[in-house]
Design an enzyme around this catalytic site. Structure first.
Site, short mmCIF file in Angstrom:
data_model
loop_
_atom_site.label_atom_id
_atom_site.label_comp_id
_atom_site.label_asym_id
_atom_site.label_seq_id
_atom_site.Cartn_x
_atom_site.Cartn_y
_atom_site.Cartn_z
N PRO A 111 0.87 -1.13 0.16
CA PRO A 111 0.04 0.19 0.04
C PRO A 111 0.85 1.28 -0.12
CG PRO A 111 -0.09 -0.85 2.29
CD PRO A 111 0.74 -1.84 1.40
N GLY A 113 3.90 2.02 1.78
CA GLY A 113 4.93 2.38 2.97
C GLY A 113 6.38 2.66 2.52
N ARG A 137 -5.38 -3.47 -5.10
CA ARG A 137 -4.43 -2.97 -4.02
C ARG A 137 -3.75 -1.38 -4.44
NH1 ARG A 137 -2.24 -6.00 0.08
NH2 ARG A 137 -0.39 -5.08 -0.21
N ASP A 177 10.17 -5.17 -2.91
CA ASP A 177 9.90 -5.74 -1.58
C ASP A 177 8.85 -6.72 -1.95
OD1 ASP A 177 9.24 -5.36 1.24
OD2 ASP A 177 7.69 -4.15 0.74
N CYS A 230 9.43 -9.67 4.38
CA CYS A 230 9.11 -9.59 6.04
C CYS A 230 8.78 -10.96 6.41
CB CYS A 230 7.93 -8.88 6.40
SG CYS A 230 6.34 -9.37 5.48
#
Ligand code: SAM
Length: 440
Positions: A111, A113, A137, A177, A230
């Site tokens: 989103p 970041g 998204r 990412d 992550c």
């Protein structure tokens, strides 16, 4: 919180004596963080505008511990002074190191970041291209970039293959990412635990390899590629990097000179962050492409001229000081275009720059985006309130408020623009977008 047995077995093997500290962490609350947006305010203004204290983290000078679940309702959040983010998530952009004036691609951006962190570091110079392949998204990505006042950004919805194929060797830095099994989210989102399986980890690793293959194309000679996840699994982290470097001898690992986290498990210069290191969990690897060649693309040739530009200029002069720069007309929207915008024919671009106006019949109506990307001093009319003021809260709820002034007026929180209205006869008519309004 019940963790999958196979996940625990893998983590025990990975962590050895530190397994105890890791598993005990699941009984504690997750880390909460706030990232300062330097496009809109200073650290002092942010601290003055928040009802809780901030303490430094090792992940970025912009990133602080603090906040909680309801930060989205704070006026400082509406004004884009900060992005609410798990602290270790700031590590990837620190490793990327974007510099003002560069061309940066954030390939898996929603989103937003990391995209908003990149925009903050570019300081309005250069170009951020933020891409998200999942259409559903992209709304959050568009909204976050607008809220944080990024004007030099393009948002697209493309597959990595199509986008990177169109931008071979063009970007100074590329961030992947990647979508991952999200083991670093387990403490924050126990729902994610139910989706975990060893098969899912393997499928993620395969997909990550494919995304990196595409991303590699878009990096210029001498440019930087950062890969982050992550999750904790070896397969999705060190394993993906090893396969990538075997397939791409034109890239090599580069050390990341940072104080956070710990070395990767295979002795490579990538960094790992576990909850014992002060964040929920991240993996970051940085590669550099050999050579020096930077490819060029034709510049965007669709900027408006003639009467369309003059009409936009006349509205701009009614709202703001300074030069307008190039504008583009896309359907009923007038956009203030980013500098150095390339030709993007054939690509699914959702927005390029900040929206100046929308056509309503014969008139151009000013848009929220252009105000969000302006400092108070650049707005010809401004109404400034402290965060707890009833007028400001009324404005954020969509109400008409009392204001002695005339014409289009920026509404500010501690000097930071959060929207606009139109003043006449002692009242300010509300133009705060309906979807953003406070519901209390
Ligand atoms: N960078 C984002 C941020 O900081 O807010 C988070 C990105 S999230 C970890 C990964 C993103 O990759 C998701 O938005 C997901 O929709 C997207 N994605 C999923 N499948 C993908 C694919 N095959 N190629 C590229 N991106 C994909």
């Amino acid at each position: 919180m019940e963790l999958p047995e196979r996940f625990c077995a893998r983590m025990k093997e990975m962590l050895g004596a530190q397994w105890g500290a890791f598993s005990e962490g699941f009984t504690e609350p997750p880390f909460r963080g706030v990232r300062l947006n330097p496009l809109k305010c200073t650290e002092d203004t942010l601290r003055e505008s928040l009802p809780f204290p901030l303490t430094e983290t090792p992940f970025s000078p912009l990133c602080f511990y603090g906040g909680g679940e309801k930060v989205g309702a704070l006026p400082a959040h509406h004004a884009g002074m900060f992005y609410s983010q798990e602290p270790s998530a700031a590590s990837a952009v620190t490793a990327l190191g974007p510099l003002p004036g560069e061309r940066i691609l954030d390939l898996c951006a929603a989103p937003g970041g990391k995209a908003t962190q990149i925009a903050g570091l570019l300081q309005g110079r250069g170009l951020l291209w933020a891409n998200e392949v999942v259409r559903g998204r992209t709304g959050a990505l568009l909204s976050n970039l607008e809220r944080l006042g990024a004007q030099n950004a393009v948002v697209s919805c493309e597959s990595p293959g199509r986008l990177c194929g169109a931008f071979e060797g063009w970007f100074d830095r590329v961030l992947v990412d990647a979508p991952c099994s999200g083991e670093g989210m387990f403490r924050r989102d126990p729902g994610a635990i139910g989706e975990w399986s060893a098969e899912h980890v393997a499928a993620c690793a395969q997909r990550q390899g494919l995304i990196l293959d595409c991303a590699a194309q878009a990096v210029k000679g001498g440019g930087v590629l950062v890969y982050s996840t992550c999750t904790f699994s070896y397969e999705e982290n060190e394993g993906v990097c090893e396969s990538f470097l075997r397939a791409h001898p034109e890239f090599s690992f580069e050390p990341i000179p940072v104080p956070f986290g710990r070395p990767a498990l295979d002795g490579s210069p990538a960094r790992r962050i576990f909850p014992m290191d002060g964040g929920e969990g991240h993996f970051v690897a940085r590669f550099r492409r050999k050579g020096e060649e930077k490819r060029e693309k034709a510049p965007f040739a669709g900027a408006a001229g003639g009467p369309a530009r003059r009409e936009a200029e006349s509205l701009f002069a009614e709202l703001f000081t300074g030069e307008m720069g190039p504008v583009g007309i896309f359907g009923d929207k007038v956009l203030l275009l980013p500098e150095g915008l390339p030709d993007f024919t054939g690509l699914h671009v959702l927005r390029a720059g900040a929206q100046l106006a929308e056509r309503k019949g014969k008139r151009l109506e000013p848009a929220h985006g252009a105000f969000m990307a302006r400092e108070k001093g650049a707005c010809l009319g401004a109404a400034d309130f402290p965060p707890e003021s009833p007028e400001l809260l009324g404005f954020l709820r969509g109400e008409e408020i009392a204001w002695e002034g005339r014409g289009y007026t920026a509404v500010c929180v501690n000097g930071v623009v959060t929207g606009f209205g139109k003043a006449a006869g002692g009242r300010l008519k509300n133009r705060y977008p309906k979807g953003l309004r406070l519901r209390v």
